[in-house]
Design a protein around this motif. Structure first.
Motif, PDB file in Angstrom:
ATOM      1  N   LYS A  57     -53.716 -19.653  34.614  1.00 40.12           N
ATOM      2  CA  LYS A  57     -53.465 -20.513  35.766  1.00 40.12           C
ATOM      3  C   LYS A  57     -52.200 -21.302  35.489  1.00 40.12           C
ATOM      4  O   LYS A  57     -51.868 -21.573  34.353  1.00 40.12           O
ATOM      5  N   GLY A  58     -51.524 -21.672  36.539  1.00 39.94           N
ATOM      6  CA  GLY A  58     -50.338 -22.513  36.363  1.00 39.94           C
ATOM      7  C   GLY A  58     -49.085 -21.696  36.185  1.00 39.94           C
ATOM      8  O   GLY A  58     -48.708 -20.924  37.032  1.00 39.94           O
ATOM      9  N   GLY A  59     -48.463 -21.834  35.058  1.00 39.40           N
ATOM     10  CA  GLY A  59     -47.204 -21.178  34.770  1.00 39.40           C
ATOM     11  C   GLY A  59     -46.296 -22.172  34.082  1.00 39.40           C
ATOM     12  O   GLY A  59     -46.744 -23.193  33.562  1.00 39.40           O
ATOM     13  N   LEU A  60     -45.020 -21.887  34.084  1.00 36.15           N
ATOM     14  CA  LEU A  60     -44.057 -22.785  33.454  1.00 36.15           C
ATOM     15  C   LEU A  60     -43.813 -24.007  34.329  1.00 36.15           C
ATOM     16  O   LEU A  60     -43.751 -23.892  35.553  1.00 36.15           O
ATOM     17  N   ALA A  61     -43.646 -25.133  33.680  1.00 40.27           N
ATOM     18  CA  ALA A  61     -43.265 -26.345  34.409  1.00 40.27           C
ATOM     19  C   ALA A  61     -41.870 -26.136  34.989  1.00 40.27           C
ATOM     20  O   ALA A  61     -41.037 -25.455  34.382  1.00 40.27           O
ATOM     21  N   PRO A  62     -41.585 -26.712  36.161  1.00 43.17           N
ATOM     22  CA  PRO A  62     -40.272 -26.507  36.784  1.00 43.17           C
ATOM     23  C   PRO A  62     -39.101 -26.892  35.876  1.00 43.17           C
ATOM     24  O   PRO A  62     -38.090 -26.195  35.854  1.00 43.17           O
ATOM     25  N   HIS A  63     -39.228 -27.973  35.112  1.00 40.80           N
ATOM     26  CA  HIS A  63     -38.109 -28.368  34.252  1.00 40.80           C
ATOM     27  C   HIS A  63     -37.871 -27.343  33.144  1.00 40.80           C
ATOM     28  O   HIS A  63     -36.735 -27.135  32.726  1.00 40.80           O
ATOM     29  N   LEU A  64     -38.927 -26.660  32.693  1.00 45.07           N
ATOM     30  CA  LEU A  64     -38.749 -25.613  31.693  1.00 45.07           C
ATOM     31  C   LEU A  64     -38.107 -24.373  32.314  1.00 45.07           C
ATOM     32  O   LEU A  64     -37.250 -23.735  31.699  1.00 45.07           O
ATOM     33  N   SER A  65     -38.507 -24.048  33.534  1.00 45.79           N
ATOM     34  CA  SER A  65     -37.883 -22.917  34.236  1.00 45.79           C
ATOM     35  C   SER A  65     -36.395 -23.155  34.438  1.00 45.79           C
ATOM     36  O   SER A  65     -35.572 -22.252  34.234  1.00 45.79           O
ATOM     37  N   HIS A  66     -36.030 -24.382  34.809  1.00 51.36           N
ATOM     38  CA  HIS A  66     -34.604 -24.704  35.007  1.00 51.36           C
ATOM     39  C   HIS A  66     -33.846 -24.631  33.687  1.00 51.36           C
ATOM     40  O   HIS A  66     -32.710 -24.141  33.645  1.00 51.36           O
ATOM     41  N   ARG A  67     -34.463 -25.109  32.612  1.00 48.06           N
ATOM     42  CA  ARG A  67     -33.811 -25.067  31.301  1.00 48.06           C
ATOM     43  C   ARG A  67     -33.564 -23.618  30.887  1.00 48.06           C
ATOM     44  O   ARG A  67     -32.484 -23.273  30.397  1.00 48.06           O
ATOM     45  N   ILE A  68     -34.552 -22.758  31.109  1.00 48.70           N
ATOM     46  CA  ILE A  68     -34.410 -21.339  30.783  1.00 48.70           C
ATOM     47  C   ILE A  68     -33.317 -20.705  31.639  1.00 48.70           C
ATOM     48  O   ILE A  68     -32.463 -19.975  31.138  1.00 48.70           O
ATOM     49  N   ASP A  69     -33.335 -20.974  32.945  1.00 46.54           N
ATOM     50  CA  ASP A  69     -32.319 -20.406  33.842  1.00 46.54           C
ATOM     51  C   ASP A  69     -30.912 -20.815  33.424  1.00 46.54           C
ATOM     52  O   ASP A  69     -29.996 -19.989  33.396  1.00 46.54           O
ATOM     53  N   ASP A  70     -30.735 -22.099  33.105  1.00 47.34           N
ATOM     54  CA  ASP A  70     -29.419 -22.582  32.689  1.00 47.34           C
ATOM     55  C   ASP A  70     -28.962 -21.903  31.405  1.00 47.34           C
ATOM     56  O   ASP A  70     -27.804 -21.500  31.278  1.00 47.34           O
ATOM     57  N   TRP A  71     -29.882 -21.742  30.446  1.00 47.05           N
ATOM     58  CA  TRP A  71     -29.530 -21.113  29.179  1.00 47.05           C
ATOM     59  C   TRP A  71     -29.175 -19.641  29.385  1.00 47.05           C
ATOM     60  O   TRP A  71     -28.210 -19.141  28.817  1.00 47.05           O
ATOM     61  N   ARG A  81     -32.574 -13.199  23.255  1.00 49.24           N
ATOM     62  CA  ARG A  81     -33.821 -12.864  22.576  1.00 49.24           C
ATOM     63  C   ARG A  81     -34.940 -13.761  23.065  1.00 49.24           C
ATOM     64  O   ARG A  81     -34.737 -14.948  23.324  1.00 49.24           O
ATOM     65  N   LEU A  82     -36.122 -13.190  23.158  1.00 51.82           N
ATOM     66  CA  LEU A  82     -37.301 -13.922  23.570  1.00 51.82           C
ATOM     67  C   LEU A  82     -37.558 -15.103  22.642  1.00 51.82           C
ATOM     68  O   LEU A  82     -37.892 -16.201  23.093  1.00 51.82           O
ATOM     69  N   ALA A  83     -37.363 -14.917  21.348  1.00 50.33           N
ATOM     70  CA  ALA A  83     -37.595 -15.989  20.376  1.00 50.33           C
ATOM     71  C   ALA A  83     -36.657 -17.168  20.622  1.00 50.33           C
ATOM     72  O   ALA A  83     -37.063 -18.332  20.476  1.00 50.33           O
ATOM     73  N   ASP A  84     -35.413 -16.905  20.997  1.00 57.51           N
ATOM     74  CA  ASP A  84     -34.456 -17.990  21.279  1.00 57.51           C
ATOM     75  C   ASP A  84     -34.895 -18.797  22.496  1.00 57.51           C
ATOM     76  O   ASP A  84     -34.829 -20.029  22.498  1.00 57.51           O
ATOM     77  N   LEU A  85     -35.332 -18.106  23.537  1.00 60.38           N
ATOM     78  CA  LEU A  85     -35.801 -18.801  24.737  1.00 60.38           C
ATOM     79  C   LEU A  85     -37.075 -19.583  24.452  1.00 60.38           C
ATOM     80  O   LEU A  85     -37.253 -20.695  24.965  1.00 60.38           O
TER      81      LEU A  85
END
Length: 174
Positions: A57-71, A81-85
């Motif tokens: 249930k749920g998923g990633l918090a929006p601030h984490l999704s934005h951080r991932i997108d920016d990176w 790499r998955l480990a870096d993210l």
């Protein structure tokens, strides 16, 4: 009384199609020398080793999704790499993979490939040689860009560029 096994091998426990098997994904990743795809296939394999099905249930918090997108946007030209993210958002690679898929409806690998194709479309509006576009988007070679681009858009990068010049806006096949 047990029924004799007949038909296809029971390696998938009757739940998943062979193309859905993480071992198949791992094999494809090894052949393509794609580390991200291999890491994701391993995460899928680990998820299926559990004795019971877990409902997420749920998923990633929006601030984490934005951080991932920016990176991802900042590092599209290199190996991701998955480990870096996972380190970036302080989650295990396994948990990040599952939560990302739950949040976005696609795997990280598919998301990154989509972002790379989007960047290639932007760069193809200019005059850069295709090899420079491929490198700037994180593809291993011009042929790698062409293969992935055509699979996603039904056009080669050169045909996409030609359609842009003729039509001015967007090619119809995309």
């Amino acid at each position: 009384m047990r029924r004799p096994a007949s038909g296809p091998a029971r390696g998938h426990a009757g739940r998943h199609a062979p193309s859905d098997c993480p071992l198949t994904g791992l094999s494809r990743a090894a052949q393509a020398q794609d580390r991200l795809a291999a890491e994701i296939a391993l995460a899928d394999l680990l998820a299926r080793l559990g004795a019971r099905q877990i409902v997420l249930k749920g998923g990633l918090a929006p601030h984490l999704s934005h951080r991932i997108d920016d990176w991802i946007e900042a590092h599209l030209d290199g190996a991701i790499r998955l480990a870096d993210l996972a380190r970036l958002v302080d989650l295990s690679p396994f948990h990040l993979h599952r939560m990302f898929r739950l949040s976005r409806g696609m795997t990280l690998q598919d998301w990154i490939t989509t972002r790379r194709i989007d960047r290639a479309k932007l760069l193809l509006r200019g005059r850069s040689p295709l090899i420079e576009v491929a490198v700037a988007c994180g593809f291993a070679s011009q042929s790698h860009l062409t293969r992935v681009f055509k699979a996603r858009t039904m056009l080669t990068p050169a045909a996409y560029r030609a359609a842009l010049k003729q039509g001015g806006a967007r090619p119809l096949a995309i």
